[in-house]
Design an enzyme around this catalytic site. Sequence first.
Site, mmCIF file in Angstrom:
data_model
loop_
_atom_site.group_PDB
_atom_site.id
_atom_site.type_symbol
_atom_site.label_atom_id
_atom_site.label_comp_id
_atom_site.label_asym_id
_atom_site.label_seq_id
_atom_site.Cartn_x
_atom_site.Cartn_y
_atom_site.Cartn_z
ATOM 1 N N CYS A 236 0.847 -1.178 0.000
ATOM 2 C CA CYS A 236 0.000 0.000 0.000
ATOM 3 C C CYS A 236 0.891 1.240 0.000
ATOM 4 O O CYS A 236 2.064 1.173 0.348
ATOM 5 C CB CYS A 236 -0.856 0.043 1.260
ATOM 6 S SG CYS A 236 -1.694 -1.491 1.615
ATOM 7 N N ARG B 79 2.749 1.338 -6.918
ATOM 8 C CA ARG B 79 2.896 0.284 -5.918
ATOM 9 C C ARG B 79 1.783 -0.773 -6.050
ATOM 10 O O ARG B 79 1.873 -1.821 -5.442
ATOM 11 C CB ARG B 79 2.855 0.899 -4.514
ATOM 12 C CG ARG B 79 3.944 1.922 -4.299
ATOM 13 C CD ARG B 79 3.704 2.739 -3.063
ATOM 14 N NE ARG B 79 3.986 1.994 -1.857
ATOM 15 C CZ ARG B 79 5.179 1.843 -1.322
ATOM 16 N NH1 ARG B 79 6.217 2.384 -1.918
ATOM 17 N NH2 ARG B 79 5.347 1.174 -0.213
ATOM 18 N N TRP C 2 -3.673 -2.120 -1.107
ATOM 19 C CA TRP C 2 -3.494 -3.385 -1.846
ATOM 20 C C TRP C 2 -3.905 -4.467 -0.866
ATOM 21 O O TRP C 2 -3.210 -4.713 0.117
ATOM 22 C CB TRP C 2 -2.030 -3.515 -2.261
ATOM 23 C CG TRP C 2 -1.756 -4.574 -3.267
ATOM 24 C CD1 TRP C 2 -2.084 -4.547 -4.597
ATOM 25 C CD2 TRP C 2 -1.057 -5.809 -3.056
ATOM 26 N NE1 TRP C 2 -1.626 -5.687 -5.210
ATOM 27 C CE2 TRP C 2 -0.998 -6.476 -4.310
ATOM 28 C CE3 TRP C 2 -0.467 -6.413 -1.956
ATOM 29 C CZ2 TRP C 2 -0.387 -7.711 -4.458
ATOM 30 C CZ3 TRP C 2 0.141 -7.645 -2.121
ATOM 31 C CH2 TRP C 2 0.180 -8.281 -3.360
ATOM 32 N N ASN D 9 0.501 0.649 5.942
ATOM 33 C CA ASN D 9 1.077 -0.281 4.968
ATOM 34 C C ASN D 9 1.780 -1.368 5.770
ATOM 35 O O ASN D 9 2.666 -1.054 6.563
ATOM 36 C CB ASN D 9 2.070 0.466 4.066
ATOM 37 C CG ASN D 9 2.908 -0.480 3.219
ATOM 38 O OD1 ASN D 9 2.473 -1.586 2.906
ATOM 39 N ND2 ASN D 9 4.100 -0.043 2.856
ATOM 40 N N GLY D 10 1.383 -2.629 5.567
ATOM 41 C CA GLY D 10 2.025 -3.712 6.312
ATOM 42 C C GLY D 10 1.000 -4.709 6.799
ATOM 43 O O GLY D 10 -0.151 -4.717 6.342
ATOM 44 N N GLU E 193 16.109 -11.499 -19.060
ATOM 45 C CA GLU E 193 15.512 -10.207 -18.755
ATOM 46 C C GLU E 193 14.464 -9.837 -19.815
ATOM 47 O O GLU E 193 13.386 -9.338 -19.487
ATOM 48 C CB GLU E 193 16.616 -9.147 -18.652
ATOM 49 C CG GLU E 193 16.161 -7.734 -18.400
ATOM 50 C CD GLU E 193 15.301 -7.533 -17.154
ATOM 51 O OE1 GLU E 193 15.202 -8.456 -16.325
ATOM 52 O OE2 GLU E 193 14.690 -6.461 -17.038
ATOM 53 N N LYS F 92 10.445 -9.250 -19.046
ATOM 54 C CA LYS F 92 9.698 -8.045 -19.442
ATOM 55 C C LYS F 92 8.458 -8.440 -20.229
ATOM 56 O O LYS F 92 7.373 -7.921 -20.013
ATOM 57 C CB LYS F 92 10.564 -7.113 -20.307
ATOM 58 C CG LYS F 92 11.715 -6.414 -19.633
ATOM 59 C CD LYS F 92 11.348 -5.312 -18.678
ATOM 60 C CE LYS F 92 11.198 -5.819 -17.278
ATOM 61 N NZ LYS F 92 12.310 -5.793 -16.404
ATOM 62 N N GLU G 222 5.835 -10.059 -17.830
ATOM 63 C CA GLU G 222 5.184 -9.275 -16.769
ATOM 64 C C GLU G 222 4.308 -8.146 -17.287
ATOM 65 O O GLU G 222 3.321 -7.810 -16.654
ATOM 66 C CB GLU G 222 6.203 -8.770 -15.732
ATOM 67 C CG GLU G 222 7.195 -7.770 -16.217
ATOM 68 C CD GLU G 222 8.146 -7.316 -15.116
ATOM 69 O OE1 GLU G 222 7.820 -7.428 -13.934
ATOM 70 O OE2 GLU G 222 9.228 -6.825 -15.471
ATOM 71 N N HIS H 126 17.255 -29.978 -25.486
ATOM 72 C CA HIS H 126 17.071 -31.056 -24.500
ATOM 73 C C HIS H 126 15.658 -31.052 -23.920
ATOM 74 O O HIS H 126 15.452 -31.491 -22.806
ATOM 75 C CB HIS H 126 18.107 -30.921 -23.374
ATOM 76 C CG HIS H 126 19.514 -31.106 -23.859
ATOM 77 N ND1 HIS H 126 20.055 -32.325 -24.181
ATOM 78 C CD2 HIS H 126 20.492 -30.196 -24.118
ATOM 79 C CE1 HIS H 126 21.296 -32.176 -24.598
ATOM 80 N NE2 HIS H 126 21.586 -30.884 -24.570
ATOM 81 N N LYS I 89 5.690 -2.739 -7.413
ATOM 82 C CA LYS I 89 7.058 -2.291 -7.647
ATOM 83 C C LYS I 89 8.001 -2.814 -6.574
ATOM 84 O O LYS I 89 9.119 -3.206 -6.853
ATOM 85 C CB LYS I 89 7.087 -0.757 -7.695
ATOM 86 C CG LYS I 89 8.451 -0.153 -8.000
ATOM 87 C CD LYS I 89 8.824 -0.357 -9.439
ATOM 88 C CE LYS I 89 10.181 0.229 -9.798
ATOM 89 N NZ LYS I 89 10.690 -0.365 -11.051
HETATM 90 O O1 M6R Z 1 13.626 -3.604 -5.971
HETATM 91 P P1 M6R Z 1 14.259 -4.873 -6.419
HETATM 92 O O2 M6R Z 1 15.294 -4.686 -7.484
HETATM 93 O O3 M6R Z 1 14.794 -5.704 -5.306
HETATM 94 O O4 M6R Z 1 13.070 -5.704 -7.081
HETATM 95 C C1 M6R Z 1 13.254 -7.022 -7.485
HETATM 96 C C2 M6R Z 1 12.103 -7.517 -8.312
HETATM 97 O O5 M6R Z 1 10.916 -7.492 -7.576
HETATM 98 C C3 M6R Z 1 11.918 -6.690 -9.588
HETATM 99 O O6 M6R Z 1 13.071 -6.676 -10.365
HETATM 100 C C4 M6R Z 1 10.754 -7.250 -10.417
HETATM 101 O O7 M6R Z 1 11.079 -8.495 -10.938
HETATM 102 C C5 M6R Z 1 10.379 -6.268 -11.517
HETATM 103 N N1 M6R Z 1 8.985 -6.333 -11.734
HETATM 104 C C6 M6R Z 1 11.086 -6.547 -12.788
HETATM 105 O O8 M6R Z 1 10.686 -5.744 -13.840
#
Ligand code: M6R
Length: 619
Positions: A3, A33, A81, A107-108, A492, A496, A499, A515, A614
Site C-alpha cells: 500500500c 505500488r 493493496w 502499509n504492512g 531479462e 519483461k 510481466e 534437451h 514495484k
Molecule cells: O527492488 P528490487 O530490485 O529488489 O526488485 C526485485 C524484483 O521485484 C523486480 O526486479 C521485479 O522483478 C520487476 N517487476 C522486474 O521488472
Amino acid sequence: MVCGIVGVTTDEGFSQEPLGKIIKEALKKLEYRGYDSVGLAIVTNEGSLEIRKSRGMIDFVSRKLGFDSISGISGVGHTRWATHGRPSDENAHPHTDCSRRIAVVHNGIIENYKKLKEFLINEGHSFTSDTDTEVIPHLIESFKRKGYSTYEAFKKTIELLEGAYALAMIDLDEPEKIFFARKMSPLIVGLGNRSNFVASDIVAFIDYTRRVIVLTDGEIGYVTPSKVVIEKMIRKEGVITWVPIDIKSRIRSVEWSPEMASKEGYDFFMIKEIHEQPYALASTLSAVGESINEIARVLTRSERVLLLGAGTSYHATLITALLLRRYANLWAEAVIASESRWWLNALGQGDVVIGVSQSGETIDTLRGIREAKERGALTIAVTNVIESTIAREADMAVYIRAGPEIGVAATKTFTSQVALLSYLAVKTGELRGVLKPSLANEIYSALRETPNVVARILKDEEKKASVLADKMSVKNNAYYLGRGLGLPIAMEGALKMKEIAYVHAEAYPAGESKHGPIALVEKDFPVVFVILSKDEEELIKSNIEEMKARGAYAILVSPNNAEEALSLADFKFILPVQHEVASAVSYVIPLQLLAYYTAVKKGLDPDKPRNLAKTVTVF
Ligand code: M6R
C-alpha cells in the site's frame, strides 16, 4: 503490503490548492505500488474530520467522492493493496476509532490483530471492516480513554503491535499533527516550507521538498507544519525505552527533481524510463569512483562472492557473477534471493555477499543480507534508493543513481546495475592482476560509451520493435535463448515480455533448448536469440537452424558483424559492435521496447501490470 501512505500538515498560506487535491496528487505518484482502493481523511478548516474512501482507481474515486474540493489543514491518504479483507469500500483506508475522531492509514500486516481485536471488542469497541489495521485507531482510543495524551496513546499502541507497519495517523484533538511509525515498511519524512510530510516514497512529496529523513525500524514521532519529533523504541529484556533522535543529523537532500518523477509527455512511465537510459547510465558511470574501487579491493581479499537479487536484479547479478569468474578468476555465484538460505549456510567469514535491489526494500534480498551478516560474511548493498533498508543494514553500500523508477517493470535501473557491477567486476580483475590494465582500460572506455550507444539503439530500433510487436501481440508463447552473457539478457527480455505483455516467454540457455523445450516449437513459434559478440555466432547458428527447421520464427539481437547468424534470422535487431561487457548493458534495449509495444498493442497498461507491485516486501 505494498500500500502507499501519505500524510501532510500545512500552515496557513502553504498552497492555494485544497488539501484534498494535494493528497490525491501525492497518492497518484504512489500508484505504481499497485492498489485496489483509495481514501483520505482531512481535518477541515472548520475543525471536522472528513473521511472519504472507496474501492477503485484514484481518478475515478476522486471524481466520485470529490477529493479535489476538500480544504483543510492536515490529512492522511492511502492506496490499498488488499491483504486482510477483500477489496471493498469498508476495507479501504483510512480506518477510524468508534468516535471517528482518529484516522489511521497503514502499509504492512499486523500479525497479532486477532488477539487485539478480541480484546477491543470485549472492551466495547465496534468494528466496521475486516482489516488488521482497524485495531490501531481503536487501541489509541482505548488508551486515550484511560487518560493518555494522543502521542502517549499512539506509543502505547505501537508497543503492542507485532508485524510490519508504516503508519500515519491524525487525531481531531491535535489537528496540526501527523503521527507516524515505521517497522519493516518504508516511511520517509519530507521537510517542506510551511508544511511537513510523511510518505511511503519520496516521489509522493517531491513537488514540495527534496529534504528528507528516511525513518528506520522502531522509529515513531509526529510532524507539525514547523516541527519534527522522532523517537526510537529500544526493547531490552522486555523493557521498552524511547530514545529521542537528533533530527538535524538525519536530514538528507535527494537529487531527484519533480520532473524526474513525472511522465513529461510520454504515454507511460515505462517508455519514459526506457528513453532515460542514456542519462541514467551517464549518471551511474560518472559516480564510479573511490567507493566502488573500495568494494573492488574488498572483493580481491574475499574467498567467495555470493550475489543475491530478485527478478530483474537477479539477472544483473547473473551477469556480475559471470564477469567476476571470467575476468577476476574469483569464485562468484548469483542466487535468487528467496532461495539464498540454501547457500548461505555454507558461507562465513572471508566471504562476501552482495545484495542487488533497485528499491533496497525487497524482503527476500534483505533477509539474505541479514542471514549472511549473522554468519560473519561481509555484506554489500547495491541499490538505487538512498538509505533504503538494505543499504542501511549491509556493511557497505553503493548507489546506482539511475533516478526514480516508477514503472513496475525495471528498465533503466537494470542497465545502470549492469554498468556499475560490470565496472566493479573488471576493476576486481585488474586489482587481482588477472586482467591486464590495457584490457581493463579498453572495457572501461567501452562502458563509458554505453550512454551514446544506448541512445543510438533507441533511435534506430524503436520503430522496428513496434513493428515486431504487432506479431508478438497475437502470440501466447515465446522462447528467449542466449549463451554466456547473452543468457541473462534473454532472461531479462523474457521477464519483461511476461510481466507487462502477459505472453508466456521462457528463457533458456540456447544449447539446452534441444534437451526438451524444442518439443513445443511449431510453425511461427517466436524464438528470440541474443548474441553479444561474434565469438558466440558459430554455436548459436546451429541453434537457430534447429529451431527454424521446426518452423520457428527466429528473431535475432546481434552485433552487426555476426553476418552468418543474421542471414538466418526472420527478424533482426542489428546492433553496434562493442566489447561484450558493454553489450551486456545495451543489448537489452530492443527487448525492453518489444515488451513495451506488445503490451501497448494489446491495450495493457505497462506501468501497472496485474498482480505485480514495484516493491515486494512480503515473503
Ligand atoms: O527492488 P528490487 O530490485 O529488489 O526488485 C526485485 C524484483 O521485484 C523486480 O526486479 C521485479 O522483478 C520487476 N517487476 C522486474 O521488472
